[in-house]
Design a protein around this motif. Sequence first.
Motif, PDB file in Angstrom:
ATOM      1  N   GLY A   1       0.785  -1.227   0.000  1.00  0.00           N
ATOM      2  CA  GLY A   1       0.000   0.000   0.000  1.00  0.00           C
ATOM      3  C   GLY A   1       0.809   1.265   0.000  1.00  0.00           C
ATOM      4  N   GLY A   2       2.136   1.140  -0.049  1.00  0.00           N
ATOM      5  CA  GLY A   2       2.958   2.336   0.024  1.00  0.00           C
ATOM      6  C   GLY A   2       3.485   2.830  -1.303  1.00  0.00           C
ATOM      7  N   ARG A   3       3.060   2.241  -2.404  1.00  0.00           N
ATOM      8  CA  ARG A   3       3.608   2.598  -3.709  1.00  0.00           C
ATOM      9  C   ARG A   3       3.268   4.029  -4.116  1.00  0.00           C
ATOM     10  N   GLY A   4       4.210   4.632  -4.872  1.00  0.00           N
ATOM     11  CA  GLY A   4       3.941   5.922  -5.484  1.00  0.00           C
ATOM     12  C   GLY A   4       4.329   7.130  -4.679  1.00  0.00           C
ATOM     13  N   GLY A   5       5.020   6.954  -3.567  1.00  0.00           N
ATOM     14  CA  GLY A   5       5.419   8.098  -2.761  1.00  0.00           C
ATOM     15  C   GLY A   5       6.731   8.702  -3.237  1.00  0.00           C
ATOM     16  N   PRO A   6       7.279   9.654  -2.487  1.00  0.00           N
ATOM     17  CA  PRO A   6       8.484  10.377  -2.910  1.00  0.00           C
ATOM     18  C   PRO A   6       9.801   9.705  -2.524  1.00  0.00           C
ATOM     19  N   CYS A   7       9.753   8.554  -1.856  1.00  0.00           N
ATOM     20  CA  CYS A   7      10.971   7.952  -1.302  1.00  0.00           C
ATOM     21  C   CYS A   7      11.440   6.776  -2.143  1.00  0.00           C
ATOM     22  N   SER A   8      12.737   6.574  -2.182  1.00  0.00           N
ATOM     23  CA  SER A   8      13.357   5.598  -3.069  1.00  0.00           C
ATOM     24  C   SER A   8      13.550   4.249  -2.392  1.00  0.00           C
ATOM     25  N   LEU A   9      13.285   3.199  -3.142  1.00  0.00           N
ATOM     26  CA  LEU A   9      13.663   1.855  -2.754  1.00  0.00           C
ATOM     27  C   LEU A   9      14.944   1.486  -3.487  1.00  0.00           C
ATOM     28  N   VAL A  10      15.930   0.975  -2.781  1.00  0.00           N
ATOM     29  CA  VAL A  10      17.141   0.558  -3.476  1.00  0.00           C
ATOM     30  C   VAL A  10      16.868  -0.678  -4.320  1.00  0.00           C
ATOM     31  N   ALA A  11      15.772  -1.394  -4.044  1.00  0.00           N
ATOM     32  CA  ALA A  11      15.398  -2.543  -4.858  1.00  0.00           C
ATOM     33  C   ALA A  11      14.616  -2.124  -6.105  1.00  0.00           C
TER      34      ALA A  11
ATOM     35  N   ALA B   1       9.496   2.744   2.489  1.00  0.00           N
ATOM     36  CA  ALA B   1      10.930   2.845   2.200  1.00  0.00           C
ATOM     37  C   ALA B   1      11.765   2.451   3.402  1.00  0.00           C
ATOM     38  N   ILE B   2      11.372   2.906   4.587  1.00  0.00           N
ATOM     39  CA  ILE B   2      12.121   2.569   5.801  1.00  0.00           C
ATOM     40  C   ILE B   2      12.116   1.061   6.029  1.00  0.00           C
ATOM     41  N   LEU B   3      10.946   0.451   5.974  1.00  0.00           N
ATOM     42  CA  LEU B   3      10.834  -0.958   6.303  1.00  0.00           C
ATOM     43  C   LEU B   3      11.564  -1.849   5.309  1.00  0.00           C
ATOM     44  N   VAL B   4      11.448  -1.547   4.033  1.00  0.00           N
ATOM     45  CA  VAL B   4      12.103  -2.390   3.023  1.00  0.00           C
ATOM     46  C   VAL B   4      13.602  -2.138   3.001  1.00  0.00           C
TER      47      VAL B   4
ATOM     48  N   CYS C   1      17.964 -15.735  16.400  1.00  0.00           N
ATOM     49  CA  CYS C   1      17.959 -15.832  14.930  1.00  0.00           C
ATOM     50  C   CYS C   1      19.268 -16.393  14.397  1.00  0.00           C
ATOM     51  N   ARG C   2      20.360 -16.321  15.194  1.00  0.00           N
ATOM     52  CA  ARG C   2      21.639 -16.898  14.747  1.00  0.00           C
ATOM     53  C   ARG C   2      21.661 -18.415  14.877  1.00  0.00           C
ATOM     54  N   GLU C   3      20.810 -18.950  15.731  1.00  0.00           N
ATOM     55  CA  GLU C   3      20.841 -20.372  16.030  1.00  0.00           C
ATOM     56  C   GLU C   3      19.996 -21.202  15.076  1.00  0.00           C
ATOM     57  N   GLU C   4      19.204 -20.532  14.248  1.00  0.00           N
ATOM     58  CA  GLU C   4      18.305 -21.250  13.350  1.00  0.00           C
ATOM     59  C   GLU C   4      18.342 -20.592  11.969  1.00  0.00           C
ATOM     60  N   PRO C   5      17.965 -21.325  10.920  1.00  0.00           N
ATOM     61  CA  PRO C   5      17.943 -20.738   9.569  1.00  0.00           C
ATOM     62  C   PRO C   5      16.719 -19.837   9.395  1.00  0.00           C
ATOM     63  N   THR C   6      16.891 -18.548   9.609  1.00  0.00           N
ATOM     64  CA  THR C   6      15.768 -17.617   9.588  1.00  0.00           C
ATOM     65  C   THR C   6      16.105 -16.385   8.758  1.00  0.00           C
ATOM     66  N   GLU C   7      15.074 -15.592   8.504  1.00  0.00           N
ATOM     67  CA  GLU C   7      15.231 -14.270   7.887  1.00  0.00           C
ATOM     68  C   GLU C   7      14.881 -13.175   8.903  1.00  0.00           C
ATOM     69  N   SER C   8      14.909 -13.505  10.185  1.00  0.00           N
ATOM     70  CA  SER C   8      14.479 -12.576  11.229  1.00  0.00           C
ATOM     71  C   SER C   8      15.415 -11.392  11.409  1.00  0.00           C
ATOM     72  N   LYS C   9      16.696 -11.570  11.100  1.00  0.00           N
ATOM     73  CA  LYS C   9      17.649 -10.477  11.300  1.00  0.00           C
ATOM     74  C   LYS C   9      17.266  -9.264  10.459  1.00  0.00           C
ATOM     75  N   GLN C  10      16.779  -9.504   9.256  1.00  0.00           N
ATOM     76  CA  GLN C  10      16.360  -8.397   8.397  1.00  0.00           C
ATOM     77  C   GLN C  10      15.132  -7.687   8.975  1.00  0.00           C
ATOM     78  N   LEU C  11      14.219  -8.456   9.551  1.00  0.00           N
ATOM     79  CA  LEU C  11      13.051  -7.840  10.177  1.00  0.00           C
ATOM     80  C   LEU C  11      13.455  -7.013  11.388  1.00  0.00           C
ATOM     81  N   ALA C  12      14.483  -7.465  12.123  1.00  0.00           N
ATOM     82  CA  ALA C  12      14.918  -6.736  13.312  1.00  0.00           C
ATOM     83  C   ALA C  12      15.439  -5.350  12.967  1.00  0.00           C
ATOM     84  N   THR C  13      16.244  -5.232  11.911  1.00  0.00           N
ATOM     85  CA  THR C  13      16.740  -3.905  11.538  1.00  0.00           C
ATOM     86  C   THR C  13      15.629  -3.051  10.940  1.00  0.00           C
ATOM     87  N   ALA C  14      14.729  -3.678  10.185  1.00  0.00           N
ATOM     88  CA  ALA C  14      13.597  -2.920   9.644  1.00  0.00           C
ATOM     89  C   ALA C  14      12.744  -2.360  10.780  1.00  0.00           C
TER      90      ALA C  14
END
Length: 457
Positions: free
Chosen positions: A54-64, A73-76, A188-201
């Motif tokens: 729902g955030g498409r079309g705003g003034p902020c850039s996605l590096v992706a 933009a912040i979360l991604v 998140c280091r002890e298991e195969p997860t993608e949680s580290k990315q969510l933590a910084t987001a």
Amino acid sequence: MAGSLTEHLVASLSRPIAAADRERASLHVLDWAACAAAGAREPVAAFLPALAEGGRGGPCSLVAGGSVDATAAILVNAGLGNVLEMDDVHRGAIVHPGDTVVPACLAVAEAADLPGEDLLDAVITGYEVAIRLGLAAGTGHYRLWYTTATCGTFGTAAAVARLLRLAPERIVDALGHAGMMASGLWQCREEPTESKQLATAHAAQAGVMAARYAGAGARGPRRILEGALGFFAATCPAPLPKAVTAPAGPWLIHEVSFKPWPACRHVHPAIEAALALRDRVNPEEIAAVTVSTYRDALAFADRPDPTTPHEARFSLQHGVAAALLDGPVTLAHSAPEALACPRLSALRRRVAVAEDPERTGRYPGRFSAALTITRTDGTALAAAVESAKGDPENPMSAEEIRAKATSLLSGALTPKAAGRAVAAATALPQGLPVRAFGRTLRANASTSNDGRIDHAA
């Protein structure tokens, strides 16, 4: 004199920022952007857009690729900077401030159409707070908590508060709110997860929320750090409050290390020691390799048989073997083909790791390692690294940092477009609008014949 630790800290943030400080900050902005752009090409990046529907079309850039509103933009973007383990790091604080501070500030500054100096001043402020709190939290906190996510929330709140031009008392409120949301456990280091990315987001977005909430007038706890039910009591077995109130000298952003190779920073000293010996030994003549390093390097990176790219980047054995065989470690060394390479696998099995108590005693002030190679004829070679490449005592030059960024950006953009992004980051201290820099990161303008992205001039 102010009473609480956060009031002391906020009072120290009003000191002058010089041109050299902004130049340094521009290198960290560029470094984060390049790491994030390269990380956006990894499989984990596919999960992050789910945070920003729902955030498409705003003034902020996605590096992706593309433009969205500030929240999206912040979360991604904040989930991408640490994917390849090339993000900046402060040794003593054991915090990666760029992962949360830069994407949050970039989105807020783009949305408000601010000049580059404002972005850089906020980044400098945010790094200062994240680092001081990381130093105060100590290694006891780092044992269980992802310091980048916890202390990064505070740093981001202070940085965004500066962009919003909040009064000092409101910045104190923002830090209080940040402490209510600071989180991130190391499971998140002890298991195969993608949680580290969510933590910084989450940390980046929570810092922005804290600053905006304070800007609206909402009060936060003054003693969020030292209070009986505060951050130190809850998460720090042996806090060092004096790190928060230490006399203000040069901005701490100048103490932050850059990473030349795609690996956990705990692996870098061993890689550099291996590189120092590589030209003096034939890999076929290596009978055994011993790495002596500090305890946390083993806790994070004693991984003799990595099976995924992520595990390869957290493997002392793999990093050392790759350096001895091929020279400087690259992204290709964490690819499945490298993990399956018979020569690399065979050499990796000959690498043993052990704790050196003296190096543990110097940590986290020093990330160090010693490496000994024993040849098949019984002779030995040895090298030791006390400060890895990219540390303040062994710095990467501005040219080397820009070359790293160009290489990472060129994986998603054409060399011409990557060069424009590097040039735009370099121009931020001279007042280039943040939106102009952001546009160079949007990998969606047009596609060249080879499938990579080019931007309009």
